[in-house]
Design a protein around this motif. Sequence first.
Motif, PDB file in Angstrom:
ATOM      1  N   TRP A  22       0.697  -1.042  -0.081  1.00  7.35           N
ATOM      2  CA  TRP A  22       0.148  -0.044  -0.149  1.00  7.35           C
ATOM      3  C   TRP A  22       0.748   1.114  -0.115  1.00  7.35           C
ATOM      4  O   TRP A  22       0.404   2.234   0.149  1.00  7.35           O
ATOM      5  N   THR A  23       2.119   1.240   0.075  1.00  6.53           N
ATOM      6  CA  THR A  23       3.007   2.304   0.137  1.00  6.53           C
ATOM      7  C   THR A  23       3.627   2.685  -1.107  1.00  6.53           C
ATOM      8  O   THR A  23       3.833   1.862  -2.011  1.00  6.53           O
ATOM      9  N   ASP A  24       4.192   4.106  -0.988  1.00  6.34           N
ATOM     10  CA  ASP A  24       4.972   4.485  -1.973  1.00  6.34           C
ATOM     11  C   ASP A  24       6.574   4.368  -1.746  1.00  6.34           C
ATOM     12  O   ASP A  24       7.414   4.981  -2.300  1.00  6.34           O
ATOM     13  N   GLY A  25       6.750   3.478  -0.700  1.00  8.57           N
ATOM     14  CA  GLY A  25       8.112   3.264  -0.499  1.00  8.57           C
ATOM     15  C   GLY A  25       8.606   4.081   0.823  1.00  8.57           C
ATOM     16  O   GLY A  25       9.316   3.628   1.823  1.00  8.57           O
ATOM     17  N   LEU A  83      -2.396   9.715 -18.492  1.00  6.97           N
ATOM     18  CA  LEU A  83      -0.963  10.151 -18.654  1.00  6.97           C
ATOM     19  C   LEU A  83      -0.455   9.593 -17.331  1.00  6.97           C
ATOM     20  O   LEU A  83       1.109   9.838 -17.426  1.00  6.97           O
ATOM     21  N   VAL A  84      -0.863   9.096 -16.394  1.00  7.07           N
ATOM     22  CA  VAL A  84      -0.232   8.473 -15.354  1.00  7.07           C
ATOM     23  C   VAL A  84       0.456   7.372 -15.438  1.00  7.07           C
ATOM     24  O   VAL A  84       1.347   6.782 -14.807  1.00  7.07           O
ATOM     25  N   GLN A  85       0.121   6.723 -16.623  1.00  9.03           N
ATOM     26  CA  GLN A  85       0.859   5.468 -17.123  1.00  9.03           C
ATOM     27  C   GLN A  85       2.080   5.511 -18.261  1.00  9.03           C
ATOM     28  O   GLN A  85       2.466   4.753 -18.559  1.00  9.03           O
ATOM     29  N   SER A  86       2.302   7.045 -18.627  1.00 14.25           N
ATOM     30  CA  SER A  86       3.061   7.515 -19.642  1.00 14.25           C
ATOM     31  C   SER A  86       4.496   7.233 -19.305  1.00 14.25           C
ATOM     32  O   SER A  86       5.002   7.313 -18.130  1.00 14.25           O
ATOM     33  N   THR A  87       5.399   6.872 -20.246  1.00 16.83           N
ATOM     34  CA  THR A  87       6.519   6.709 -20.046  1.00 16.83           C
ATOM     35  C   THR A  87       7.406   7.936 -19.788  1.00 16.83           C
ATOM     36  O   THR A  87       8.622   8.057 -19.142  1.00 16.83           O
ATOM     37  N   MET A 147      -1.699   4.860  -7.056  1.00 17.06           N
ATOM     38  CA  MET A 147      -1.148   3.574  -6.946  1.00 17.06           C
ATOM     39  C   MET A 147      -2.474   2.394  -6.310  1.00 17.06           C
ATOM     40  O   MET A 147      -2.396   1.388  -6.917  1.00 17.06           O
ATOM     41  N   ASN A 148      -2.937   3.112  -5.343  1.00 18.66           N
ATOM     42  CA  ASN A 148      -3.737   2.132  -4.812  1.00 18.66           C
ATOM     43  C   ASN A 148      -5.158   1.791  -5.111  1.00 18.66           C
ATOM     44  O   ASN A 148      -5.802   0.794  -5.369  1.00 18.66           O
ATOM     45  N   ALA A 149      -5.993   3.163  -5.322  1.00 20.15           N
ATOM     46  CA  ALA A 149      -7.231   2.722  -5.797  1.00 20.15           C
ATOM     47  C   ALA A 149      -7.300   2.750  -7.546  1.00 20.15           C
ATOM     48  O   ALA A 149      -8.201   1.888  -7.915  1.00 20.15           O
ATOM     49  N   LEU A 150      -6.484   3.490  -8.273  1.00 19.15           N
ATOM     50  CA  LEU A 150      -6.364   3.222  -9.702  1.00 19.15           C
ATOM     51  C   LEU A 150      -5.561   2.026 -10.053  1.00 19.15           C
ATOM     52  O   LEU A 150      -5.633   1.616 -11.140  1.00 19.15           O
ATOM     53  N   GLY A 151      -4.784   1.803  -9.002  1.00 23.35           N
ATOM     54  CA  GLY A 151      -3.847   0.441  -9.542  1.00 23.35           C
ATOM     55  C   GLY A 151      -2.720   0.623 -10.399  1.00 23.35           C
ATOM     56  O   GLY A 151      -2.229  -0.190 -10.926  1.00 23.35           O
ATOM     57  N   VAL A 152      -2.340   1.964 -10.530  1.00 25.56           N
ATOM     58  CA  VAL A 152      -1.214   2.394 -11.256  1.00 25.56           C
ATOM     59  C   VAL A 152       0.118   2.427 -10.612  1.00 25.56           C
ATOM     60  O   VAL A 152       0.324   3.638  -9.987  1.00 25.56           O
ATOM     61  N   ARG A 153       0.908   1.319 -10.382  1.00 23.96           N
ATOM     62  CA  ARG A 153       1.963   1.228  -9.606  1.00 23.96           C
ATOM     63  C   ARG A 153       3.220   1.024 -10.381  1.00 23.96           C
ATOM     64  O   ARG A 153       3.210   0.453 -11.643  1.00 23.96           O
ATOM     65  N   HIS A 173       6.725  -0.598 -11.986  1.00 25.51           N
ATOM     66  CA  HIS A 173       6.744  -2.179 -12.188  1.00 25.51           C
ATOM     67  C   HIS A 173       5.533  -2.675 -12.544  1.00 25.51           C
ATOM     68  O   HIS A 173       5.596  -3.911 -12.945  1.00 25.51           O
ATOM     69  N   GLU A 174       4.452  -1.965 -12.759  1.00 27.15           N
ATOM     70  CA  GLU A 174       3.099  -2.674 -13.319  1.00 27.15           C
ATOM     71  C   GLU A 174       2.540  -1.756 -14.503  1.00 27.15           C
ATOM     72  O   GLU A 174       3.320  -1.653 -15.262  1.00 27.15           O
ATOM     73  N   PHE A 175       1.626  -1.036 -13.743  1.00 25.23           N
ATOM     74  CA  PHE A 175       0.933  -0.216 -15.275  1.00 25.23           C
ATOM     75  C   PHE A 175       1.576   1.379 -15.015  1.00 25.23           C
ATOM     76  O   PHE A 175       1.378   1.938 -16.019  1.00 25.23           O
ATOM     77  N   ASP A 176       2.232   1.543 -14.161  1.00 28.62           N
ATOM     78  CA  ASP A 176       3.061   2.722 -14.368  1.00 28.62           C
ATOM     79  C   ASP A 176       4.474   2.361 -14.923  1.00 28.62           C
ATOM     80  O   ASP A 176       5.330   1.884 -14.578  1.00 28.62           O
ATOM     81  N   GLN A 177       4.552   3.090 -16.386  1.00 28.22           N
ATOM     82  CA  GLN A 177       5.678   2.591 -17.113  1.00 28.22           C
ATOM     83  C   GLN A 177       6.560   3.783 -17.348  1.00 28.22           C
ATOM     84  O   GLN A 177       7.316   3.796 -18.236  1.00 28.22           O
ATOM     85  N   SER A 178       6.678   4.590 -16.163  1.00 25.90           N
ATOM     86  CA  SER A 178       7.581   5.877 -16.329  1.00 25.90           C
ATOM     87  C   SER A 178       9.159   5.389 -16.602  1.00 25.90           C
ATOM     88  O   SER A 178       9.436   4.453 -15.752  1.00 25.90           O
ATOM     89  N   THR A 179       9.712   5.916 -17.590  1.00 25.39           N
ATOM     90  CA  THR A 179      11.290   5.397 -17.467  1.00 25.39           C
ATOM     91  C   THR A 179      12.155   5.954 -16.619  1.00 25.39           C
ATOM     92  O   THR A 179      12.885   5.255 -16.003  1.00 25.39           O
ATOM     93  N   HIS A 180      11.821   6.956 -16.174  1.00 26.25           N
ATOM     94  CA  HIS A 180      12.758   7.576 -14.827  1.00 26.25           C
ATOM     95  C   HIS A 180      11.464   8.091 -13.782  1.00 26.25           C
ATOM     96  O   HIS A 180      12.011   8.110 -12.571  1.00 26.25           O
TER      97      HIS A 180
END
Lengths: 83, 349
Positions: free
Chosen positions: B29-32, B104-108, B153-159, B161-168
Amino acid sequence: MADSALFEQRGIPAAAIITSAFTRTAHLMARQYGYPDYRYAVVPHPIGNLTPAQVRQRAQEVLPQVLALLGLAEASGSAAAGS
Amino acid sequence: MTQIDASALTVEGIRSARQAIEYCYAQGWTDGLPVVPPLPEFVDEFLAHTRRHPEEVVVRMDHLHRQCTVRQAAINAVMAGCRPEYFPVVLAALDAFHQLGTALVQSTTGQALLVVVNGPVRKQLGFNCTENIFGPGDRPNATVGRALRLVIMNALGVRPHEFDQSTHGTPAKYSCCIAENEEESPWEPLHVERGFAPETSTVTVQFIRSDLHVEHRSTQVPEEILLTIADSMSYAGGIYEAPPYNRNSGSVVVLGPEHAQIIARRGWSKQDVRQFLWEHFGKPKRELRRFGKILGLEEEPEEAFIHTAQSPEAILLVVAGAANAGVSTVCSNFAWRRATCPIEEPLPS
């Protein structure tokens, strides 16, 4: 991948082409749409910097995978679709 | 400030709290960083600060079949470390995020959500609008921005290593919430510019890719400051090389009060500043050619100035930070869209 899943849900055959950098997201997205074993074609990453001739070459290379996914031909051993 | 009676804390209780924090980590559940364990009674304290129904959907992400309700927002606001009275600000920021669209939250490109708070709520809740505006140290700024990320991350599931595809990605993805320094701004506040009454409190939300420090401490000439800012907006790496975004991008310019006051003293309005920055936001084609960024520009003359934005409206101006140096910040955009939403009035206590 989401578009491909939506086509399939409407009974329209689809073949998703994924670059090798996005196979994990592709798998997760397919699972999200209820297709955990969905097969898709994979091309090497990156493609954004290719010349038009190189893009055509990639298209030629991936064609057997795409045809196989659409049930139009057998995939060759070296071009097996990912899942 | 809430008074904490340290003598009421027990070692056993603190050990148990640590276990609960570790449990939250184990659930993913955390952002680290550690989160506050969201006991239902804590969530209820937050829900008591809004008139909205707990099951009302605030944000939808249809292509992932995910959504965030008011209750889920409260759970994540608890975890982010918000105080209950911040919750209406979190909800308004989520309303604005929903208006922007979530894809856009999934964008590289690794986009963060910049949140700008305006109006009386800044002082009522203690939002920082001066020193260290993007930096650490102020609970409302830190936790409201973080609540958005935890919702994503938690409600929309964009984490990651998964649906968050950010390069950096960017450190701003942990939290990026500022308040406008309305008191030291020479111009009307952002929310008034966007059609709200001065006494209304609002949040404005826009995606950003990064924030860039901009120096000019030795001039009293508006054009010299603004050319420095425009040049910082126009760095080669910030220009996407393919149509339409090579000519349809935007920028958030956070002017330090010192810069803003020097510029305004010479009679420049906000619109004048935006117009000037837009005119100089981009590069000549011959320069873009050096970087190999001329896709879609084949018909343009070699000397043509290629504007990175289509109009001055693509540039958002905010005055924030301390009035202690000639420093501003430029936040790079990929596809600029912004939304401003009012913050619900506090419930009578």
